[in-house]
Design an enzyme around this catalytic site. Structure first.
Site, mmCIF file in Angstrom:
data_model
loop_
_atom_site.group_PDB
_atom_site.id
_atom_site.type_symbol
_atom_site.label_atom_id
_atom_site.label_comp_id
_atom_site.label_asym_id
_atom_site.label_seq_id
_atom_site.Cartn_x
_atom_site.Cartn_y
_atom_site.Cartn_z
ATOM 1 C CG HIS A 162 -1.504 1.105 1.237
ATOM 2 N ND1 HIS A 162 -1.924 1.998 2.110
ATOM 3 C CD2 HIS A 162 -2.873 1.852 0.706
ATOM 4 C CE1 HIS A 162 -2.486 3.130 1.516
ATOM 5 N NE2 HIS A 162 -3.034 2.421 1.598
ATOM 6 C CB CYS A 164 -3.965 3.988 -22.195
ATOM 7 S SG CYS A 164 -5.306 3.307 -21.476
HETATM 8 C C1 PEP Z 1 -5.826 -1.380 -18.716
HETATM 9 O O1 PEP Z 1 -6.497 -2.345 -17.806
HETATM 10 O O2 PEP Z 1 -4.354 -1.442 -18.964
HETATM 11 C C2 PEP Z 1 -5.861 0.253 -17.930
HETATM 12 C C3 PEP Z 1 -4.825 0.876 -18.703
HETATM 13 O O3 PEP Z 1 -6.831 -0.091 -17.078
HETATM 14 P P1 PEP Z 1 -6.994 -0.257 -15.304
HETATM 15 O O4 PEP Z 1 -5.324 -0.091 -15.568
HETATM 16 O O5 PEP Z 1 -8.068 1.379 -14.952
HETATM 17 O O6 PEP Z 1 -7.471 -1.209 -15.270
#
Ligand code: PEP
Ligand code: MG
Length: 872
Positions: free
Chosen positions: A450, A826
């Site tokens: 955490h 992303c």
């Molecule tokens: C992913 O799944 O790659 C993403 C960017 O979303 P999260 O990490 O919020 O699930």
């Protein structure tokens, strides 16, 4: 930079690279020992970096002592018993040689056996040297050589010298007798025999298993060769000013101009040493004698030589030298060691001075090292007392007074005092305390604990798992391994870059976002051909993203906006609503809050694109799990405890990451996405009123079917129409899909016509492609990587084979269906140089990564473009 200048720069680098990377052609390498002259056939690939560097110094006409280079082939031959012609080898050094032998590997970082000095020392030379440099110095040289030769060449036990005087004539007599006793033969007097023994032992040391494994760990190929150089000793001993040292013109820690190094003056004796017994100063210094005082001409020459080296060798160099009766000898030139911030400054200064082109400056800085510069650092030259080490969980350094609770941290912050929060481990209750602290230190925990995750998120230096500390929260003390106790209010420094904890307040270097860094980044942006955005959920993240020149926000995870205590209750009301109308009423309350969030983000990003992801996590993540939490929720909602408990149980899922989340929420409870779309559009109108025109991007998470996109798109468009007509304002937006399920990648061809962009969420995509839980994989990942099941943790380094194939399929099928489809990544992988290379190759438009990785990504992307231009 204009296209012509760019092309010229690339051609120059290509020429240099060609020279450096010339294929090894051991067959054409001269296997005779080669006297280093300006025209001798010496190359890095056949004789090693040191030999080549010395040849360059010879070409520059620097006073380099006579040197012979032995090629990799020759040295390999020596290791297997084929000695070169020793008479020919020694011939350039005259009848009474005194030599040193040094390693010359292809890359200096691969190391090699230590240098051996004073080869050729024997009784006859001893007599001669006594005359020339005095008996004491000559005796010391002879004793040291006999010792070194006994241990390294004759392989005798170092203990054999225990109890001997090792000084003066008597000492010399004793070491020579000791050698004779152990070997039953006299110490070899023939320089050819001595040199052959030294060459053999150094060659064999290189071929040993341990040495091979060590250099392979540093990136050397298994068959890396070793060259050796045999150089005439320049004693640095005599009646005038004599000594030896190294000098460089910039600081290794900052890269700023500063004459540093060391000089040991032999002729000045102990009087000339600094009080601490170290070498004397190089440049004039009010604190004591300096080389500049003792031998101003030699000092000026050294500065001049080092400057010349910088220009001719196109690198910031350290000069190794001796001074003999005031006369300078240059023994070697070595690329100076450097911290990441010094590397940036040096590369930029070289380019600014026209020594290298900007494109080459870009290649000279390791992208990952840039991360270090974005945070404060402990001054590497400061004397500090490290009291413990833990796991470096979040980079940067900070000093402050110890506190042991969040409340104490908040109190300290309210008094404007810097404090460091120490806990055994942190929990969500500590978040406010973490925000109020300048750094966090925990006794327990790992890289995904955490404390580590939160600290990285908010850019707070953090060390976790400092397991030799004992934290006593009641007494407010922490006991160190040696028994010393620190109490609340004592000062420490936490260095989250290397995991150390320092007693007291250590001197810090500010984050190096200085002109050199900015210049390097500006050059990088000129070369880079893939966009870089930031993942930013809060205004604070967005500020950092803008500071690091992100080209927009590539992922704003909206759920983070609802965890604020003031909003969580309303969110929970919405979740508990049994009917759509009740849900709407709760959402009405959330609308202005959400709108305000977006207005702030749009304002900060000043017209740059902002990609907002609609709500993604399963709703139960917003609900309490412990008894107290459930009771206080019942109070807040004014419902019986049993009702609340039942509802929480109803919402529990066996496999929540594959359950009711992402677009599935949007389909089953469309009011949520309606509210978010409305908040976005109303914020666009507000932010565009007094700032740059905003064109928001709205992203649908966890899509697996075309129909999901159609349904959400219809409602979002309807909401846009509603807001347009209610406000009388027009605006545009782009709707996109997050590709996080393998099916979305495979069906990208039918999804693409309904969407302006596809953004690959490689965290979930990796999870689903492997069938590997993001949250639980840590339990066995180490074993899997150790046993070679996976080459790396695929959540850290993109699996370019499997997940990568899905990315490629999704990109190809999407682009076939829609030519202007914008492609991006992303997931956490977005900032990795390896993933950036993959995405660039696959024709992606941009990568999006955490704000602190934006500069790393910009530099890595530029390097790819430059390298491709060199080797298309
Ligand atoms: C992913 O799944 O790659 C993403 C960017 O979303 P999260 O990490 O919020 O699930
Ligand atoms: Mg995801």
């Amino acid at each position: 930079m204009g296209q012509a200048a760019y092309s010229a720069a690339i051609r120059r680098i290509a020429a240099v690279q060609h020279d450096i990377n010339r294929p090894k052609s051991r067959s054409d390498a001269n296997s005779r020992p080669e006297l280093i002259t300006p025209t001798a056939p010496i190359a890095v690939a056949s004789h090693g970096g040191r030999a080549k560097c010395l040849q360059r110094l010879v070409r520059m006409d620097l006073p380099v002592p006579r040197t012979v280079a032995l090629s990799f082939d020759t040295v390999h031959g020596i290791a297997s018993g084929q000695m070169p012609d020793m008479t020919a080898l020694l011939e350039p050094f005259g009848p009474q040689p005194l030599l040193c032998v040094r390693p010359s590997s292809e890359d200096p970082d691969w190391g090699g056996p230590g240098a051996v000095l004073n080869v050729g020392m024997n009784d006859a030379l001893f007599v001669d040297l006594c005359d020339r440099i005095g008996q004491d110095a000559a005796t010391a040289i002879y004793i040291r050589f006999v010792q070194g030769y006994s241990i390294n060449v004759a392989r005798l036990d170092p203990d054999m010298f225990d109890g001997l005087i090792l000084e003066g004539r008597e000492g010399l007599h004793q070491v020579l007798s000791a050698y004779e006793e152990e070997t039953e033969e006299a110490f070899p007097q023939d320089p050819a025999v001595q040199l052959a023994g030294v060459l053999r032992s150094m060659s064999r040391a290189w071929e040993g298993t341990t040495a091979r494994l060590l250099r392979q760990a540093k990136g050397a190929p298994a068959d890396a060769g070793l060259g050796l150089i045999v150089q005439e000793m320049a004693y640095g001993l005599g009646k005038g000013e004599c000594g030896s040292g190294v000098i460089q013109l910039v600081s290794s820690s900052t890269g700023r101009p500063k004459i540093t190094g060391r000089y040991l003056s032999q002729s000045q004796g102990r009087d000339a040493l600094r009080k601490d017994g170290g070498s004397i100063y190089l440049a004039r210094d009010p604190r004591g004698p300096s080389l500049e005082d003792l031998a101003p001409e030699a000092f000026a020459e050294l500065i001049d030589y080092t400057r010349q080296m910088r220009i001719r060798l196109r690198e910031e160099m350290q000069t190794e030298f001796t001074i003999e009766n005031g006369q300078v000898h240059v023994l070697d030139g070595v690329r100076i060691r450097r911290t990441p911030r010094a590397a940036v400054r040096i590369a930029v200064a070289l380019a600014n001075d026209g020594v290298i082109p900007p494109a080459e400056a870009i290649l000279r800085v390791e992208p990952r090292a840039v991360t270090e510069m974005l945070h404060r650092q402990v001054d590497p030259e400061a004397r500090t007392e490290v009291i413990t080490r833990g796991i470096a969980a979040s980079p940067g350094a900070a000093a402050g007074k110890i506190v042991f609770s969040s409340a104490a941290a908040q109190t300290a912050a309210s008094r404007d005092e810097s404090c460091i929060l120490i806990r055994r481990e942190t929990t969500p209750e500590d978040i406010r305390g973490m925000h109020a602290s300048v750094a966090v230190l925990t006794e327990r925990g790992g890289i995904t604990s955490h404390a580590a995750v939160i600290a990285r998120g908010i850019g707070l230096p953090c060390v976790v798992g400092a397991s030799d500390l004992r934290v006593n929260l009641k007494r407010k003390t922490v006991t160190m391994a040696d028994g010393r106790v620190l109490k609340e209010g004592d000062e420490i420094t936490v260095d989250g870059t290397n995991g150390s904890v320092i007693l007291g307040s250590a001197p810090l270097h500010e984050a190096a976002l200085d002109e050199a860094f900015q210049q390097l980044m500006a050059w990088a942006d000129q070369f880079r051909d893939i966009g870089v955005r930031a993942n930013a959920d809060t205004p604070a993240d967005a500020e950092i993203a803008r500071r690091f020149d992100a080209q927009g926000i590539g992922l704003c995870r909206t759920e983070h906006m609802f965890f604020d205590p003031g909003r969580l209750t309303v969110m929970r009301e919405m979740i508990f609503a049994a009917q759509a109308d009740d849900r709407k009423a709760a959402l009405e309350q959330l609308l202005p809050m959400q709108r305000a969030d977006f207005v702030e983000l749009f304002r900060i990003m000043q017209g740059k694109p902002v990609c907002i992801r609609l709500l993604d996590p399963p709703l139960h993540e917003f609900l309490p799990t412990d008894r107290d939490g459930i009771r206080s929720l019942a109070e807040a909602l004014d419902r019986p405890l049993s009702d609340v408990t039942r509802r929480i149980e109803e919402m529990a899922e066996h496999n929540p990451m594959l359950g009711l989340r992402g677009v599935r929420l949007g389909i089953t409870m469309p009011e949520i996405y309606d509210m978010q779309a409305r908040a976005i559009f109303e914020a666009v109108i507000e932010a565009s009123r007094d700032g740059a025109q905003v064109v928001p991007e709205i992203m649908i998470p966890l899509v697996s079917a075309k129909r999901e996109v159609e349904l959400v798109k219809t409602r979002v468009e309807a909401m846009a129409a509603l807001v347009r007509s209610a406000s009388g304002q027009s605006f545009d937006f782009r709707l996109g899909v997050m590709v996080e399920t393998p099916r979305a990648a495979l069906r990208a061809g039918e999804i693409a016509p309904h969407t302006a962009f596809l953004s690959f969420g490689t965290n979930d995509l990796t999870q689903m492609t492997y069938g590997l839980s993001r949250d639980d994989a840590g339990r066995f990942m180490k074993t899997y990587v150790q046993q070679g099941v996976y080459p790396e943790d695929p959540f850290h380094i993109l699996d370019s084979d499997g997940v990568g194939e899905l990315l490629q399929i999704g990109a190809n099928r999407g682009r076939e269906a829609r030519k202007d489809l914008v492609l991006s990544i992303c997931g956490e992988h977005g900032g990795n140089p390896e993933s950036i290379a993959f995405c660039r190759q696959a024709g992606f438009d941009y990568v999006s990564c955490s704000p602190y990785r934006v500069p790393v990504a910009r530099l890595a992307a530029a390097q790819l473009a430059v390298k491709e231009a060199i080797r298309p």
